[in-house]
Design a protein around this motif. Structure first.
Motif, PDB file in Angstrom:
ATOM      1  N   ASP A 173      29.891 -20.299 -15.044  1.00 40.05           N
ATOM      2  CA  ASP A 173      30.405 -20.504 -13.688  1.00 40.05           C
ATOM      3  C   ASP A 173      31.009 -19.229 -13.098  1.00 40.05           C
ATOM      4  OD1 ASP A 173      32.831 -20.319 -15.058  1.00 40.05           O
ATOM      5  OD2 ASP A 173      33.465 -22.352 -14.608  1.00 40.05           O
ATOM      6  N   SER A 174      30.762 -18.109 -13.712  1.00 41.02           N
ATOM      7  CA  SER A 174      31.218 -16.777 -13.290  1.00 41.02           C
ATOM      8  C   SER A 174      32.711 -16.536 -13.524  1.00 41.02           C
ATOM      9  CB  SER A 174      30.856 -16.467 -11.832  1.00 41.02           C
ATOM     10  OG  SER A 174      31.719 -17.129 -10.935  1.00 41.02           O
ATOM     11  N   ILE A 175      33.394 -17.447 -14.197  1.00 42.24           N
ATOM     12  CA  ILE A 175      34.793 -17.267 -14.554  1.00 42.24           C
ATOM     13  C   ILE A 175      34.835 -16.968 -16.043  1.00 42.24           C
ATOM     14  CG2 ILE A 175      37.071 -18.360 -14.661  1.00 42.24           C
ATOM     15  CD1 ILE A 175      35.990 -20.153 -12.322  1.00 42.24           C
ATOM     16  N   ALA A 176      35.457 -15.850 -16.393  1.00 42.35           N
ATOM     17  CA  ALA A 176      35.533 -15.470 -17.804  1.00 42.35           C
ATOM     18  C   ALA A 176      36.174 -16.599 -18.613  1.00 42.35           C
ATOM     19  CB  ALA A 176      36.348 -14.191 -17.958  1.00 42.35           C
ATOM     20  N   ASP A 177      35.580 -16.912 -19.753  1.00 39.96           N
ATOM     21  CA  ASP A 177      36.082 -18.020 -20.561  1.00 39.96           C
ATOM     22  C   ASP A 177      37.566 -17.891 -20.890  1.00 39.96           C
ATOM     23  OD1 ASP A 177      33.658 -19.296 -20.521  1.00 39.96           O
ATOM     24  OD2 ASP A 177      33.002 -18.517 -22.461  1.00 39.96           O
ATOM     25  N   LYS A 178      38.057 -16.683 -21.053  1.00 38.96           N
ATOM     26  CA  LYS A 178      39.486 -16.503 -21.360  1.00 38.96           C
ATOM     27  C   LYS A 178      40.370 -16.932 -20.191  1.00 38.96           C
ATOM     28  CE  LYS A 178      39.885 -11.624 -20.038  1.00 38.96           C
ATOM     29  NZ  LYS A 178      40.841 -11.792 -18.974  1.00 38.96           N
ATOM     30  N   ASP A 179      39.839 -16.948 -18.967  1.00 40.70           N
ATOM     31  CA  ASP A 179      40.578 -17.344 -17.776  1.00 40.70           C
ATOM     32  C   ASP A 179      40.179 -18.725 -17.267  1.00 40.70           C
ATOM     33  OD1 ASP A 179      41.838 -14.809 -17.696  1.00 40.70           O
ATOM     34  OD2 ASP A 179      40.096 -13.969 -16.670  1.00 40.70           O
ATOM     35  N   ASP A 180      39.248 -19.360 -17.944  1.00 41.52           N
ATOM     36  CA  ASP A 180      38.650 -20.624 -17.506  1.00 41.52           C
ATOM     37  C   ASP A 180      39.397 -21.801 -18.124  1.00 41.52           C
ATOM     38  OD1 ASP A 180      36.895 -22.738 -16.861  1.00 41.52           O
ATOM     39  OD2 ASP A 180      35.145 -21.437 -17.033  1.00 41.52           O
ATOM     40  N   ALA A 181      40.015 -22.649 -17.291  1.00 43.63           N
ATOM     41  CA  ALA A 181      40.733 -23.821 -17.787  1.00 43.63           C
ATOM     42  C   ALA A 181      39.791 -24.865 -18.370  1.00 43.63           C
ATOM     43  CB  ALA A 181      41.569 -24.434 -16.665  1.00 43.63           C
ATOM     44  N   CYS A 182      38.501 -24.811 -17.983  1.00 46.92           N
ATOM     45  CA  CYS A 182      37.486 -25.740 -18.484  1.00 46.92           C
ATOM     46  C   CYS A 182      36.250 -24.934 -18.893  1.00 46.92           C
ATOM     47  CB  CYS A 182      37.128 -26.755 -17.408  1.00 46.92           C
ATOM     48  SG  CYS A 182      38.507 -27.787 -16.872  1.00 46.92           S
ATOM     49  N   PRO A 183      36.329 -24.188 -19.988  1.00 46.16           N
ATOM     50  CA  PRO A 183      35.246 -23.268 -20.338  1.00 46.16           C
ATOM     51  C   PRO A 183      33.914 -23.918 -20.719  1.00 46.16           C
ATOM     52  CG  PRO A 183      36.846 -23.361 -22.104  1.00 46.16           C
ATOM     53  CD  PRO A 183      37.421 -24.137 -20.945  1.00 46.16           C
ATOM     54  N   LYS A 184      33.920 -25.213 -20.979  1.00 47.96           N
ATOM     55  CA  LYS A 184      32.675 -25.890 -21.374  1.00 47.96           C
ATOM     56  C   LYS A 184      32.011 -26.624 -20.218  1.00 47.96           C
ATOM     57  CE  LYS A 184      34.079 -26.336 -26.142  1.00 47.96           C
ATOM     58  NZ  LYS A 184      34.362 -27.233 -27.254  1.00 47.96           N
ATOM     59  N   VAL A 185      32.681 -26.641 -19.051  1.00 45.85           N
ATOM     60  CA  VAL A 185      32.168 -27.360 -17.880  1.00 45.85           C
ATOM     61  C   VAL A 185      32.177 -26.412 -16.687  1.00 45.85           C
ATOM     62  CG1 VAL A 185      32.480 -29.380 -16.401  1.00 45.85           C
ATOM     63  CG2 VAL A 185      33.209 -29.477 -18.780  1.00 45.85           C
ATOM     64  N   LYS A 186      31.085 -26.368 -15.940  1.00 45.88           N
ATOM     65  CA  LYS A 186      30.986 -25.491 -14.783  1.00 45.88           C
ATOM     66  C   LYS A 186      31.942 -25.961 -13.683  1.00 45.88           C
ATOM     67  CE  LYS A 186      27.488 -23.161 -12.083  1.00 45.88           C
ATOM     68  NZ  LYS A 186      26.060 -22.978 -11.882  1.00 45.88           N
ATOM     69  N   GLY A 187      32.753 -25.017 -13.185  1.00 45.56           N
ATOM     70  CA  GLY A 187      33.715 -25.356 -12.142  1.00 45.56           C
ATOM     71  C   GLY A 187      33.822 -24.278 -11.093  1.00 45.56           C
ATOM     72  N   THR A 188      34.889 -24.329 -10.322  1.00 44.23           N
ATOM     73  CA  THR A 188      35.086 -23.389  -9.220  1.00 44.23           C
ATOM     74  C   THR A 188      36.286 -22.489  -9.483  1.00 44.23           C
ATOM     75  OG1 THR A 188      36.573 -24.833  -7.983  1.00 44.23           O
ATOM     76  CG2 THR A 188      34.213 -25.112  -7.592  1.00 44.23           C
ATOM     77  N   VAL A 189      36.326 -21.379  -8.771  1.00 44.98           N
ATOM     78  CA  VAL A 189      37.459 -20.464  -8.864  1.00 44.98           C
ATOM     79  C   VAL A 189      38.732 -21.175  -8.395  1.00 44.98           C
ATOM     80  CG1 VAL A 189      38.444 -18.322  -7.973  1.00 44.98           C
ATOM     81  CG2 VAL A 189      36.033 -18.413  -8.620  1.00 44.98           C
ATOM     82  N   ALA A 190      38.637 -21.920  -7.308  1.00 42.73           N
ATOM     83  CA  ALA A 190      39.799 -22.621  -6.753  1.00 42.73           C
ATOM     84  C   ALA A 190      40.417 -23.599  -7.756  1.00 42.73           C
ATOM     85  CB  ALA A 190      39.410 -23.371  -5.484  1.00 42.73           C
ATOM     86  N   MET A 191      39.594 -24.163  -8.625  1.00 40.98           N
ATOM     87  CA  MET A 191      40.067 -25.131  -9.622  1.00 40.98           C
ATOM     88  C   MET A 191      40.234 -24.480 -10.994  1.00 40.98           C
ATOM     89  SD  MET A 191      40.478 -28.087  -8.149  1.00 40.98           S
ATOM     90  CE  MET A 191      41.039 -27.268  -6.675  1.00 40.98           C
ATOM     91  N   HIS A 192      40.320 -23.138 -11.013  1.00 39.88           N
ATOM     92  CA  HIS A 192      40.519 -22.363 -12.247  1.00 39.88           C
ATOM     93  C   HIS A 192      39.425 -22.631 -13.276  1.00 39.88           C
ATOM     94  CE1 HIS A 192      44.361 -21.282 -10.549  1.00 39.88           C
ATOM     95  NE2 HIS A 192      44.597 -22.562 -10.360  1.00 39.88           N
TER      96      HIS A 192
END
Length: 76
Positions: free
Chosen positions: A4-23
């Motif tokens: 989802d283009s969010i680095a896994d270390k910064d991704d609150a849901c690293p296993k599910v594709k989400g949005t920047v607004a929802m971290h």
């Protein structure tokens, strides 16, 4: 992991594709509450109702969520 283009270390849901607004978490119903914190992820709601709609429009805020979509109200 979820691409989802969010680095896994910064991704609150690293296993599910989400949005920047929802971290990095999804918001399926678009109500601004990430699905992992939304008691009704398929119904647009508000934070006062844990992400669920105020179905009786009485403006009484629930004390707590008893189960998904079930609230305990205290009348004032």
């Amino acid at each position: 992991l979820d691409k989802d283009s969010i680095a896994d270390k910064d991704d609150a849901c690293p296993k599910v594709k989400g949005t920047v607004a929802m971290h990095g978490c999804p918001d399926t119903d678009g109500d601004g509450i990430a699905d992992d914190k939304d008691a009704c992820p398929l119904l647009k709601g508000d934070a006062a109702h844990a992400g669920c709609p105020d179905t009786d429009a009485d403006v009484v805020k629930p004390n707590k969520v008893l189960a998904i979509g079930v609230y305990h109200h205290v009348e004032r």
